[in-house]
Design a protein around this motif. Structure first.
Motif, PDB file in Angstrom:
ATOM      1  N   THR A  98       0.752  -1.314  -0.091  1.00  0.00           N
ATOM      2  CA  THR A  98      -0.121  -0.034   0.069  1.00  0.00           C
ATOM      3  C   THR A  98       0.941   1.236  -0.049  1.00  0.00           C
ATOM      4  O   THR A  98       0.343   2.215  -0.545  1.00  0.00           O
ATOM      5  CB  THR A  98      -0.990  -0.019   1.250  1.00  0.00           C
ATOM      6  N   HIS A 145      -3.929   5.056  -2.846  1.00  0.00           N
ATOM      7  CA  HIS A 145      -4.310   4.459  -4.023  1.00  0.00           C
ATOM      8  C   HIS A 145      -5.747   4.955  -4.315  1.00  0.00           C
ATOM      9  O   HIS A 145      -6.427   5.498  -3.725  1.00  0.00           O
ATOM     10  CB  HIS A 145      -4.645   3.001  -3.605  1.00  0.00           C
ATOM     11  N   ARG A 185      -8.426   2.814   1.859  1.00  0.00           N
ATOM     12  CA  ARG A 185      -7.691   2.848   0.462  1.00  0.00           C
ATOM     13  C   ARG A 185      -6.894   1.693   0.270  1.00  0.00           C
ATOM     14  O   ARG A 185      -6.354   1.227  -0.429  1.00  0.00           O
ATOM     15  CB  ARG A 185      -7.237   4.334   0.209  1.00  0.00           C
ATOM     16  N   TYR A 224      -9.675   4.818  -6.372  1.00  0.00           N
ATOM     17  CA  TYR A 224     -10.529   4.123  -6.790  1.00  0.00           C
ATOM     18  C   TYR A 224     -10.458   4.012  -8.146  1.00  0.00           C
ATOM     19  O   TYR A 224     -10.514   4.987  -9.178  1.00  0.00           O
ATOM     20  CB  TYR A 224     -11.735   4.568  -6.031  1.00  0.00           C
ATOM     21  N   PRO A 225     -10.833   2.794  -8.742  1.00  0.00           N
ATOM     22  CA  PRO A 225     -11.049   2.735 -10.282  1.00  0.00           C
ATOM     23  C   PRO A 225     -12.294   3.197 -10.816  1.00  0.00           C
ATOM     24  O   PRO A 225     -12.549   3.033 -12.070  1.00  0.00           O
ATOM     25  CB  PRO A 225     -11.076   1.065 -10.301  1.00  0.00           C
ATOM     26  N   TRP A 278      -7.215  -5.152  -4.372  1.00  0.00           N
ATOM     27  CA  TRP A 278      -7.914  -5.232  -5.660  1.00  0.00           C
ATOM     28  C   TRP A 278      -7.186  -5.399  -6.800  1.00  0.00           C
ATOM     29  O   TRP A 278      -7.295  -5.880  -7.924  1.00  0.00           O
ATOM     30  CB  TRP A 278      -8.903  -4.104  -5.444  1.00  0.00           C
ATOM     31  N   LYS A 279      -6.015  -4.283  -6.621  1.00  0.00           N
ATOM     32  CA  LYS A 279      -5.372  -4.316  -7.733  1.00  0.00           C
ATOM     33  C   LYS A 279      -4.337  -5.488  -8.103  1.00  0.00           C
ATOM     34  O   LYS A 279      -4.245  -6.040  -9.346  1.00  0.00           O
ATOM     35  CB  LYS A 279      -4.150  -3.112  -7.650  1.00  0.00           C
ATOM     36  N   VAL A 307     -14.503  -0.837   2.271  1.00  0.00           N
ATOM     37  CA  VAL A 307     -14.320  -0.346   1.108  1.00  0.00           C
ATOM     38  C   VAL A 307     -13.738   1.146   1.159  1.00  0.00           C
ATOM     39  O   VAL A 307     -12.995   1.751   0.596  1.00  0.00           O
ATOM     40  CB  VAL A 307     -15.454  -0.204   0.271  1.00  0.00           C
ATOM     41  N   THR A 358      -7.225  -1.177   1.116  1.00  0.00           N
ATOM     42  CA  THR A 358      -8.002  -2.508   0.295  1.00  0.00           C
ATOM     43  C   THR A 358      -7.799  -2.710  -1.116  1.00  0.00           C
ATOM     44  O   THR A 358      -7.754  -3.613  -1.671  1.00  0.00           O
ATOM     45  CB  THR A 358      -9.273  -2.602   0.817  1.00  0.00           C
ATOM     46  N   LEU A 359      -7.460  -1.153  -1.792  1.00  0.00           N
ATOM     47  CA  LEU A 359      -7.379  -1.280  -3.155  1.00  0.00           C
ATOM     48  C   LEU A 359      -6.173  -1.843  -3.576  1.00  0.00           C
ATOM     49  O   LEU A 359      -6.049  -2.162  -4.863  1.00  0.00           O
ATOM     50  CB  LEU A 359      -7.335   0.241  -3.538  1.00  0.00           C
TER      51      LEU A 359
END
Length: 426
Positions: free
Chosen positions: A34, A127, A174, A129-130, A180-181, A171, A176-177
């Motif tokens: 992160t 990070h 950040r 968000y997408p 996800w990535k 969620v 946690t992204l």
């Protein structure tokens, strides 16, 4: 007994130490995944720092990428952010991308901007968000990223603080992204297909990278990532269904490259109808894009669309309640003998919304219509959110499907109407 107790205590301590080491390893890995370094701020560069040609190139790319659409509120300053994008996980607000040094990206260097576009990491190392489609922007060329940067840094700076995102735990964390990535983000450049023409490849690049069309037109999984094994098979955007563009397209007439060019350039095509919902501002933006780029996009999308007619004659069915609503609200424009129909407007039998798998877009169209854009030539349709009840709209949707399509009847649309009113505030 004392020895057994000591042995048991020693065993417990050993497992505790192992657990602690494992936890520390997880923390170290999490921090490593992160953490990203801060990129030093800069003073906003003067407009003269950017060549006019580069700025013009960036303007066209920003239009293709719909930057203003997502980074401008309905009554806000261009690119000042604050637009709320509803997602299944909550609402994400777009950021201020004007060159304001305090609330925008005025203190961002080109390197910081490139990292955000390519890696989804902002200047201070967070990070992103997408909702910012860096999963597509990562494929953009260095030259195009530099052009976008030049364009944005020569806009008028606007002091505007972005509202906090309305996201639930976890969620809203950040970090946690990073996970996800790891699962879904594959950074890397776009590669041309040597077997295809230069025009096709140009269109592919604009669609897949800068235009990020798949972000709406591809289904997503439970964690919000595009199902890349099902590209362009249909998705959703802002409460509307984004139709499939490939073999599953609901279009009743083939989308040729010429037809797509006209539609993308003007928002209307005589054999397919008018752009509505989230697609309307897309076509508005594309109206200012160089002709060659719009044609290239059309060539690429048309190549994936079925090229044989899928339409079959509808089998009109009678529904007294829906027929009455149609006669009162729609017949003057869409009836068989209406002046607009006689003047060449497409029949509703060709509408993708009427032939779609769900009634969602038909409901949204009836509720919201196609807004009038002052000073812009294009289609217009009034919305009926304030004049028709939920039941009347559901009856009308049933009539439209049965009268103009040979596809199976939709389920009762009234729950969709209630949901669309709730989400759209009408």
């Amino acid at each position: 007994m004392m020895q057994r107790a000591d042995a048991g205590s020693h065993g417990r301590n050993r497992w505790q130490r192992r657990g602690l080491v494992a936890a520390l390893c997880i923390m170290v890995v999490g921090i490593a995944l992160t953490w990203r370094p801060v990129i030093a701020p800069i003073d906003p560069p003067p407009h003269t720092a950017f060549a006019p040609g580069l700025v013009a190139q960036g303007a066209a790319l920003a239009a293709i990428g719909d930057c203003a659409v997502c980074h401008t509120t309905s009554h806000g300053q261009p690119f000042a952010g604050g637009y709320g994008l509803a997602t299944p996980f909550g609402t994400i607000y777009s950021t201020n991308i004007t060159p304001d040094a305090q609330t925008g990206i005025g203190s961002w260097s080109e390197a910081a901007f490139r990292r955000a576009m390519r890696r989804g990491i902002d200047r201070i190392g967070r990070h992103l968000y997408p909702a910012l489609p860096y999963t597509h922007f990562t494929r953009a060329t260095d030259q195009d990223i530099a052009a976008l940067y030049a364009f944005l840094m020569t806009r008028a700076p606007v002091r505007s603080v972005t509202p906090p995102n309305a996201l639930p735990f976890p969620v809203n964390v950040r970090a946690t992204l990073a996970g996800w990535k790891l699962l879904f983000f594959r950074p890397g450049p776009w590669r041309p297909d040597p077997a295809q023409s230069a025009q096709w490849n140009r269109g592919a690049y604009l669609v897949e990278a800068v235009g990020h069309c798949a972000a709406c037109h591809t289904p997503r999984n439970a964690l919000g990532a595009e199902r890349t094994t099902h590209p362009f098979e249909g998705g959703e955007a802002e409460g509307w269904d984004a139709p499939a563009l490939g073999a599953a397209s609901p279009a009743q007439e083939p989308w040729t490259a010429d037809a797509l060019y006209t539609y993308l350039r003007t928002g209307f095509e005589a054999r397919h109808g008018a752009a509505a919902g989230p697609m309307a501002p897309v076509t508005h933006e594309l109206a200012a894009v160089p002709d060659a780029d719009v044609r290239a996009i059309a060539v690429y999308i048309a190549a994936m669309a079925p090229q044989t007619p899928t339409s079959t004659p509808p089998h009109p069915a009678s529904d007294a309640a829906g027929d009455a609503v149609f006669a009162g609200a729609c017949g003057s424009c869409h009836g068989a003998d209406a002046p607009m129909t006689r003047g060449g407007a497409p029949s509703l039998a060709l509408s993708s919304a009427i032939n779609a798998p769900t009634a969602r877009d038909a409901v949204q169209m009836i509720l919201h219509g196609i807004p009038w854009r002052e000073g812009v030539a294009g289609p217009y349709m009034p919305g009926f959110a304030d004049t028709l009840s939920d039941r009347q709209i559901a009856d009308l949707v049933h009539t439209l499907r049965s009268r103009f399509s040979s596809k199976p009847a939709w389920p009762d649309a009234e729950p969709l109407v209630r949901s669309a009113r709730k989400d759209g505030g009408v």
